[in-house]
Design a protein around this motif. Sequence first.
Motif, PDB file in Angstrom:
ATOM      1  N   VAL A 190     -12.473  30.239  61.525  1.00 55.93           N
ATOM      2  CA  VAL A 190     -13.295  29.107  61.100  1.00 55.93           C
ATOM      3  C   VAL A 190     -14.600  29.689  60.572  1.00 55.93           C
ATOM      4  CG1 VAL A 190     -14.502  27.003  61.792  1.00 55.93           C
ATOM      5  CG2 VAL A 190     -12.316  27.559  62.841  1.00 55.93           C
ATOM      6  N   PRO A 191     -14.883  29.542  59.255  1.00 51.65           N
ATOM      7  CA  PRO A 191     -14.113  28.849  58.236  1.00 51.65           C
ATOM      8  C   PRO A 191     -12.740  29.492  58.010  1.00 51.65           C
ATOM      9  CG  PRO A 191     -16.352  29.295  57.478  1.00 51.65           C
ATOM     10  CD  PRO A 191     -16.150  30.093  58.722  1.00 51.65           C
ATOM     11  N   ARG A 192     -11.824  28.693  57.441  1.00 44.38           N
ATOM     12  CA  ARG A 192     -10.449  29.162  57.255  1.00 44.38           C
ATOM     13  C   ARG A 192     -10.357  30.336  56.287  1.00 44.38           C
ATOM     14  NH1 ARG A 192      -7.924  23.373  55.883  1.00 44.38           N
ATOM     15  NH2 ARG A 192     -10.011  23.207  54.989  1.00 44.38           N
ATOM     16  N   ASP A 193      -9.412  31.234  56.584  1.00 33.95           N
ATOM     17  CA  ASP A 193      -9.182  32.399  55.732  1.00 33.95           C
ATOM     18  C   ASP A 193      -8.123  32.144  54.668  1.00 33.95           C
ATOM     19  OD1 ASP A 193     -10.991  34.192  56.831  1.00 33.95           O
ATOM     20  OD2 ASP A 193      -9.602  34.899  58.347  1.00 33.95           O
ATOM     21  N   VAL A 194      -7.228  31.190  54.932  1.00 32.51           N
ATOM     22  CA  VAL A 194      -6.085  30.961  54.047  1.00 32.51           C
ATOM     23  C   VAL A 194      -6.232  29.618  53.345  1.00 32.51           C
ATOM     24  CG1 VAL A 194      -3.578  30.823  53.880  1.00 32.51           C
ATOM     25  CG2 VAL A 194      -4.631  32.309  55.608  1.00 32.51           C
ATOM     26  N   GLU A 195      -6.102  29.635  52.037  1.00 29.17           N
ATOM     27  CA  GLU A 195      -6.188  28.407  51.253  1.00 29.17           C
ATOM     28  C   GLU A 195      -5.058  27.457  51.656  1.00 29.17           C
ATOM     29  OE1 GLU A 195      -7.042  27.302  46.585  1.00 29.17           O
ATOM     30  OE2 GLU A 195      -5.795  29.042  47.046  1.00 29.17           O
ATOM     31  N   PRO A 196      -5.353  26.195  51.976  1.00 28.96           N
ATOM     32  CA  PRO A 196      -4.329  25.254  52.452  1.00 28.96           C
ATOM     33  C   PRO A 196      -3.146  25.087  51.521  1.00 28.96           C
ATOM     34  CG  PRO A 196      -6.532  24.368  52.778  1.00 28.96           C
ATOM     35  CD  PRO A 196      -6.695  25.614  51.969  1.00 28.96           C
ATOM     36  N   GLU A 197      -3.384  25.193  50.208  1.00 30.61           N
ATOM     37  CA  GLU A 197      -2.295  25.008  49.239  1.00 30.61           C
ATOM     38  C   GLU A 197      -1.210  26.070  49.360  1.00 30.61           C
ATOM     39  OE1 GLU A 197      -5.628  22.617  48.099  1.00 30.61           O
ATOM     40  OE2 GLU A 197      -5.470  24.760  48.603  1.00 30.61           O
ATOM     41  N   THR A 198      -1.510  27.148  50.102  1.00 34.24           N
ATOM     42  CA  THR A 198      -0.531  28.217  50.303  1.00 34.24           C
ATOM     43  C   THR A 198       0.725  27.689  50.986  1.00 34.24           C
ATOM     44  OG1 THR A 198      -2.334  29.815  50.499  1.00 34.24           O
ATOM     45  CG2 THR A 198      -0.184  30.506  51.323  1.00 34.24           C
ATOM     46  N   ALA A 199       0.572  26.666  51.817  1.00 35.83           N
ATOM     47  CA  ALA A 199       1.696  26.110  52.564  1.00 35.83           C
ATOM     48  C   ALA A 199       2.770  25.516  51.659  1.00 35.83           C
ATOM     49  CB  ALA A 199       1.201  25.055  53.546  1.00 35.83           C
ATOM     50  N   ALA A 200       2.423  25.186  50.428  1.00 35.40           N
ATOM     51  CA  ALA A 200       3.386  24.566  49.519  1.00 35.40           C
ATOM     52  C   ALA A 200       4.330  25.579  48.879  1.00 35.40           C
ATOM     53  CB  ALA A 200       2.640  23.795  48.427  1.00 35.40           C
ATOM     54  N   ILE A 201       4.048  26.865  49.027  1.00 34.11           N
ATOM     55  CA  ILE A 201       4.881  27.904  48.400  1.00 34.11           C
ATOM     56  C   ILE A 201       6.156  28.093  49.217  1.00 34.11           C
ATOM     57  CG2 ILE A 201       4.966  30.347  47.755  1.00 34.11           C
ATOM     58  CD1 ILE A 201       1.909  30.226  47.449  1.00 34.11           C
ATOM     59  N   GLN A 202       7.276  28.176  48.547  1.00 33.96           N
ATOM     60  CA  GLN A 202       8.569  28.323  49.226  1.00 33.96           C
ATOM     61  C   GLN A 202       8.619  29.636  50.017  1.00 33.96           C
ATOM     62  OE1 GLN A 202      11.939  28.025  46.607  1.00 33.96           O
ATOM     63  NE2 GLN A 202      13.448  28.111  48.275  1.00 33.96           N
ATOM     64  N   GLY A 203       9.062  29.530  51.255  1.00 32.83           N
ATOM     65  CA  GLY A 203       9.179  30.706  52.109  1.00 32.83           C
ATOM     66  C   GLY A 203       7.935  30.996  52.940  1.00 32.83           C
ATOM     67  N   VAL A 204       6.851  30.244  52.696  1.00 35.97           N
ATOM     68  CA  VAL A 204       5.604  30.450  53.427  1.00 35.97           C
ATOM     69  C   VAL A 204       5.428  29.344  54.466  1.00 35.97           C
ATOM     70  CG1 VAL A 204       3.092  30.553  53.281  1.00 35.97           C
ATOM     71  CG2 VAL A 204       4.481  31.594  51.489  1.00 35.97           C
ATOM     72  N   THR A 205       5.188  29.744  55.696  1.00 33.82           N
ATOM     73  CA  THR A 205       4.847  28.790  56.761  1.00 33.82           C
ATOM     74  C   THR A 205       3.417  29.079  57.188  1.00 33.82           C
ATOM     75  OG1 THR A 205       7.133  28.765  57.556  1.00 33.82           O
ATOM     76  CG2 THR A 205       5.436  27.939  59.054  1.00 33.82           C
ATOM     77  N   LEU A 206       2.564  28.051  57.125  1.00 35.57           N
ATOM     78  CA  LEU A 206       1.147  28.230  57.416  1.00 35.57           C
ATOM     79  C   LEU A 206       0.722  27.366  58.591  1.00 35.57           C
ATOM     80  CD1 LEU A 206      -1.778  29.158  56.758  1.00 35.57           C
ATOM     81  CD2 LEU A 206      -1.901  27.265  55.106  1.00 35.57           C
ATOM     82  N   TYR A 207       0.040  28.007  59.546  1.00 36.19           N
ATOM     83  CA  TYR A 207      -0.560  27.279  60.661  1.00 36.19           C
ATOM     84  C   TYR A 207      -2.061  27.582  60.671  1.00 36.19           C
ATOM     85  CZ  TYR A 207       4.256  27.057  62.421  1.00 36.19           C
ATOM     86  OH  TYR A 207       5.603  26.843  62.555  1.00 36.19           O
ATOM     87  N   ASN A 208      -2.880  26.562  60.913  1.00 32.11           N
ATOM     88  CA  ASN A 208      -4.304  26.829  61.106  1.00 32.11           C
ATOM     89  C   ASN A 208      -4.673  26.551  62.557  1.00 32.11           C
ATOM     90  OD1 ASN A 208      -4.902  24.052  61.471  1.00 32.11           O
ATOM     91  ND2 ASN A 208      -5.189  23.751  59.276  1.00 32.11           N
ATOM     92  N   ILE A 209      -5.935  26.632  62.865  1.00 28.29           N
ATOM     93  CA  ILE A 209      -6.347  26.577  64.270  1.00 28.29           C
ATOM     94  C   ILE A 209      -6.028  25.235  64.921  1.00 28.29           C
ATOM     95  CG2 ILE A 209      -8.717  25.766  63.895  1.00 28.29           C
ATOM     96  CD1 ILE A 209      -9.538  27.999  65.938  1.00 28.29           C
ATOM     97  N   ASP A 210      -6.007  24.161  64.136  1.00 33.35           N
ATOM     98  CA  ASP A 210      -5.682  22.856  64.706  1.00 33.35           C
ATOM     99  C   ASP A 210      -4.211  22.753  65.097  1.00 33.35           C
ATOM    100  OD1 ASP A 210      -8.252  21.998  64.563  1.00 33.35           O
ATOM    101  OD2 ASP A 210      -7.992  20.764  62.772  1.00 33.35           O
ATOM    102  N   ASP A 211      -3.380  23.535  64.440  1.00 35.66           N
ATOM    103  CA  ASP A 211      -1.950  23.512  64.767  1.00 35.66           C
ATOM    104  C   ASP A 211      -1.660  24.120  66.132  1.00 35.66           C
ATOM    105  OD1 ASP A 211      -1.143  22.340  62.309  1.00 35.66           O
ATOM    106  OD2 ASP A 211      -1.399  24.269  61.331  1.00 35.66           O
ATOM    107  N   LEU A 212      -2.644  24.824  66.688  1.00 35.19           N
ATOM    108  CA  LEU A 212      -2.454  25.433  68.006  1.00 35.19           C
ATOM    109  C   LEU A 212      -2.510  24.398  69.126  1.00 35.19           C
ATOM    110  CD1 LEU A 212      -4.710  28.582  67.578  1.00 35.19           C
ATOM    111  CD2 LEU A 212      -2.249  28.428  67.305  1.00 35.19           C
ATOM    112  N   GLU A 213      -2.848  23.160  68.790  1.00 32.13           N
ATOM    113  CA  GLU A 213      -2.926  22.109  69.797  1.00 32.13           C
ATOM    114  C   GLU A 213      -1.619  21.993  70.589  1.00 32.13           C
ATOM    115  OE1 GLU A 213      -5.239  20.212  70.836  1.00 32.13           O
ATOM    116  OE2 GLU A 213      -6.810  20.044  69.315  1.00 32.13           O
ATOM    117  N   ALA A 214      -0.483  22.124  69.898  1.00 32.08           N
ATOM    118  CA  ALA A 214       0.811  21.986  70.575  1.00 32.08           C
ATOM    119  C   ALA A 214       0.998  23.078  71.629  1.00 32.08           C
ATOM    120  CB  ALA A 214       1.944  22.029  69.555  1.00 32.08           C
ATOM    121  N   VAL A 215       0.592  24.306  71.281  1.00 32.13           N
ATOM    122  CA  VAL A 215       0.694  25.409  72.240  1.00 32.13           C
ATOM    123  C   VAL A 215      -0.232  25.157  73.419  1.00 32.13           C
ATOM    124  CG1 VAL A 215       0.389  27.890  72.554  1.00 32.13           C
ATOM    125  CG2 VAL A 215       1.263  27.010  70.379  1.00 32.13           C
TER     126      VAL A 215
END
Length: 438
Positions: free
Chosen positions: A280-305
């Motif tokens: 934080v601030p984020r290192d990875v541009e959010p639009e990266t998640a739209a690329i085929q074969g790429v799975t992107l998690y940011n710090i908010d996604d850790l809520e489930a863990v």
Amino acid sequence: MQLVVLGLNHKTAPVEVRECFSFSEEQLRLALRRLRDQEIVEECVWLSTCNRTELYAIVEDAEEAYEPLKEVMTRMATGQQRPDDYVFYHCDQDCIKHLFRVSSSLDSLVIGEGQILSQVKKAYSMARDAGTTSTVLNTLFHRAITVGKKVRTVTRIAYNAVSVSYAAVEMAKSVCGEMEKVKVLLLGAGEMGELTAKHLVASGVQTVFVSNRRYERAVDLAKRFHGEAVPFESFLQRAVDADIIITSTGAPHYMIRAWDMAHIMPKRQGRPIVLIDIAVPRDVEPETAAIQGVTLYNIDDLEAVVESNLRLREQEAKAAEEIIEKELTELVSKFRYLSFQPVMARLADKAEHIRQREMKRALTKLPDLPPEEMKIMESMSRMIIRKMLRDPMVRLNQAAGSEQEEYYLEAIRELFKLDAIGEGKHCEAKACYRYARQ
């Protein structure tokens, strides 16, 4: 005077807002210097981590200080983001309790994580060095640090301790399964990067690439975990070989953009890749998640863990809350006592001044008094003063924080003419929380 905290955290603001209010050490030092030179606050401490930004302050009136403090935070933010809909504002006892819960990691994204206590220490140290703390915040932060240590020692809340970095590794394991053959690229070799590397190796990862802007730091971390250091300007080339990329830099801009990953993926011959952005601030541009074969998690996604660990820690958190309540009661009593210290000190000083004057007069009439008898007179006069003042002192202390507080303060000042020794009257407090500078 009142004690307040204005802030936002992972509970009140999403990551895209928090990253606008994530301040560097240099920004915080500058802000402390500016606040020190203004009349907005008497004392202040800034606490800024990846999941929270909080300003602790002593102000004349909490209600009147809210807008000016919020404006200070707004001016420091990047972009046009305003904190209006995301901030919380706690006063007096609520403020103390909040800091105790923060230092005990009960308010963290991952309950029981160990980083927050060192971050609280660092924030306090920075403010103390800047000269923006005095009696109240010194007392508060010393006690908060003690409470944090006590919670981690007395309860089992830190057993199998988790942190954001630990949660990131757990996320990687849930995606990739067995970790022995997984290749991980770690971007960032700071404290978060080091903790992540430690958890990775403990999970069975044998191939760790470490890249950092300061190459010698990457070399040092890679050596400790039998990994490979990668020059910072070459980390995208190494990303072709990695199965997981975990980023934790302190950069103010994206380090991995969608355009970068779009060029990397064809070189991977169909192998998917997982990006876990815990910065934080984020290192990875959010639009990266739209690329085929790429799975992107940011710090908010850790809520489930984090959620999966909460049930295991609920009982220990209850024990920690009991410790906090007890410490809160003790500190509030101490602050209430501090409100009487100026009057008590002036009363004791006046009594001692009178005692010394009368002793001097008596001794001039007894020039041949032996030293042993002189000591007896000295001791007797001190004891008389002590016993005479005992009841007023006890009554003052008992009245602290009650409706009779101001009555007793005024009575003591009037009866003993304390204002005649050059001290101004005690300020009328606008809330039950009061304090005195030493």
